[in-house]
Write a protein that holds these residues in place. Structure first.
Motif, mmCIF file in Angstrom:
data_model
loop_
_atom_site.group_PDB
_atom_site.id
_atom_site.type_symbol
_atom_site.label_atom_id
_atom_site.label_comp_id
_atom_site.label_asym_id
_atom_site.label_seq_id
_atom_site.Cartn_x
_atom_site.Cartn_y
_atom_site.Cartn_z
ATOM 1 N N PHE A 17 0.660 -1.080 0.056
ATOM 2 C CA PHE A 17 -0.131 0.012 0.056
ATOM 3 C C PHE A 17 0.880 1.131 0.156
ATOM 4 O O PHE A 17 0.442 2.444 -0.451
ATOM 5 C CB PHE A 17 -0.956 -0.203 1.116
ATOM 6 N N GLN A 18 2.168 1.198 0.391
ATOM 7 C CA GLN A 18 3.011 2.351 0.521
ATOM 8 C C GLN A 18 3.645 2.677 -0.497
ATOM 9 O O GLN A 18 4.233 3.638 -0.877
ATOM 10 C CB GLN A 18 3.937 2.139 1.531
ATOM 11 N N GLN A 19 3.823 1.745 -1.629
ATOM 12 C CA GLN A 19 4.507 1.884 -2.877
ATOM 13 C C GLN A 19 3.643 2.627 -3.720
ATOM 14 O O GLN A 19 2.679 2.805 -3.757
ATOM 15 C CB GLN A 19 4.655 0.418 -3.516
ATOM 16 N N VAL A 20 4.421 3.457 -4.532
ATOM 17 C CA VAL A 20 4.049 4.371 -5.469
ATOM 18 C C VAL A 20 4.536 4.150 -6.637
ATOM 19 O O VAL A 20 5.791 3.941 -6.798
ATOM 20 C CB VAL A 20 4.274 6.003 -5.137
ATOM 21 N N ASN A 21 3.658 3.922 -7.665
ATOM 22 C CA ASN A 21 3.964 3.452 -9.264
ATOM 23 C C ASN A 21 4.414 4.762 -9.728
ATOM 24 O O ASN A 21 3.457 5.450 -10.184
ATOM 25 C CB ASN A 21 2.833 2.833 -9.849
ATOM 26 N N ARG A 22 5.669 4.984 -9.971
ATOM 27 C CA ARG A 22 5.947 6.341 -10.834
ATOM 28 C C ARG A 22 6.005 6.057 -12.306
ATOM 29 O O ARG A 22 6.508 6.846 -13.061
ATOM 30 C CB ARG A 22 7.196 6.634 -10.472
ATOM 31 N N ARG A 23 5.573 4.914 -12.751
ATOM 32 C CA ARG A 23 5.591 4.546 -14.236
ATOM 33 C C ARG A 23 4.693 5.418 -15.026
ATOM 34 O O ARG A 23 3.344 5.472 -14.420
ATOM 35 C CB ARG A 23 5.659 2.935 -14.450
ATOM 36 N N LYS A 24 4.691 5.833 -16.185
ATOM 37 C CA LYS A 24 3.735 6.516 -16.949
ATOM 38 C C LYS A 24 3.010 5.448 -17.679
ATOM 39 O O LYS A 24 1.996 5.627 -18.212
ATOM 40 C CB LYS A 24 4.497 7.378 -18.056
ATOM 41 N N SER A 25 3.473 4.387 -18.024
ATOM 42 C CA SER A 25 3.059 3.275 -18.867
ATOM 43 C C SER A 25 2.578 1.962 -18.132
ATOM 44 O O SER A 25 3.384 1.806 -17.414
ATOM 45 C CB SER A 25 3.692 2.646 -20.228
ATOM 46 N N LYS A 26 1.558 1.332 -18.521
ATOM 47 C CA LYS A 26 1.229 0.109 -17.869
ATOM 48 C C LYS A 26 2.118 -1.027 -18.099
ATOM 49 O O LYS A 26 2.661 -1.196 -19.549
ATOM 50 C CB LYS A 26 -0.253 -0.262 -18.265
ATOM 51 N N ARG A 27 2.699 -1.931 -17.357
ATOM 52 C CA ARG A 27 3.521 -2.980 -17.828
ATOM 53 C C ARG A 27 2.980 -4.247 -17.892
ATOM 54 O O ARG A 27 1.660 -4.554 -17.400
ATOM 55 C CB ARG A 27 4.522 -3.151 -16.435
ATOM 56 N N PHE A 28 3.305 -5.029 -18.952
ATOM 57 C CA PHE A 28 2.786 -6.322 -19.255
ATOM 58 C C PHE A 28 3.830 -7.377 -19.159
ATOM 59 O O PHE A 28 4.968 -7.240 -19.731
ATOM 60 C CB PHE A 28 2.384 -6.172 -20.694
ATOM 61 N N PRO A 29 3.603 -8.367 -18.318
ATOM 62 C CA PRO A 29 4.460 -9.601 -18.214
ATOM 63 C C PRO A 29 4.639 -10.137 -19.498
ATOM 64 O O PRO A 29 3.878 -10.307 -20.427
ATOM 65 C CB PRO A 29 3.653 -10.358 -17.246
ATOM 66 N N THR A 30 6.019 -10.576 -19.692
ATOM 67 C CA THR A 30 6.285 -11.560 -20.972
ATOM 68 C C THR A 30 7.365 -12.423 -20.561
ATOM 69 O O THR A 30 7.923 -12.296 -19.271
ATOM 70 C CB THR A 30 6.691 -10.476 -22.024
ATOM 71 N N ALA A 31 7.698 -13.241 -21.599
ATOM 72 C CA ALA A 31 8.995 -13.833 -21.244
ATOM 73 C C ALA A 31 9.576 -14.164 -22.901
ATOM 74 O O ALA A 31 9.891 -15.350 -23.392
ATOM 75 C CB ALA A 31 8.445 -15.364 -20.981
#
Length: 106
Positions: A17-31
Motif C-alpha cells: 500500500f505504501q509503494q507508489v507506481n511512478r511509471r507512465k505506462s502500464k507494464r505487461f508480463p512477458t517471457a
C-alpha cells in the motif's frame, strides 16, 4: 459492549500500500527471448520479464557490467527487432531499460 477483534497484518501487505507506481505506462508480463548487443556484437543472452511502451525489465544470463546504452535484439519465432535502450537501474541479474526509439522499432 465492544468485542475485541484480532487482525493480522503482514509487513508485505503494508509495504504494497505504501509503494507508489511512478511509471507512465502500464507494464505487461512477458517471457521474450533477446540478446544484448553493442556495436553489432552479441554480449549476452537475456529474457524480457515485463515490458511497457517506454521500457522493459530484463533478466540477464550473465550479470556483469554493460554499457549505459546498447541495443536489445528481440528474437521471435518469425522476426527479429533491434531496439536502442539506456539503462535506468540494475539489481543483480535484473536490469531496467528505457527505450530510446520513442516506441518506434528500428
Amino acid at each position: 459492549m465492544l468485542q475485541r477483534q484480532i487482525v493480522h497484518v503482514s509487513p508485505w501487505a503494508a509495504a504494497q500500500f505504501q509503494q507508489v507506481n511512478r511509471r507512465k505506462s502500464k507494464r505487461f508480463p512477458t517471457a521474450q527471448r533477446a540478446w544484448i548487443m553493442n556495436n553489432g556484437e552479441k554480449l549476452c543472452f537475456c529474457e524480457i520479464v515485463d515490458m511497457s511502451a517506454g521500457g522493459a525489465q530484463i533478466k540477464i544470463s550473465r550479470p556483469e557490467r554493460f554499457p549505459a546504452e546498447f541495443n536489445i535484439l528481440i528474437v521471435g519465432d518469425t522476426y527479429m527487432k533491434s531496439v536502442p535502450v539506456s539503462v535506468r537501474w540494475r539489481d543483480g541479474d535484473r536490469m531496467g531499460v528505457l527505450f530510446c526509439s520513442n516506441g518506434v522499432f528500428l
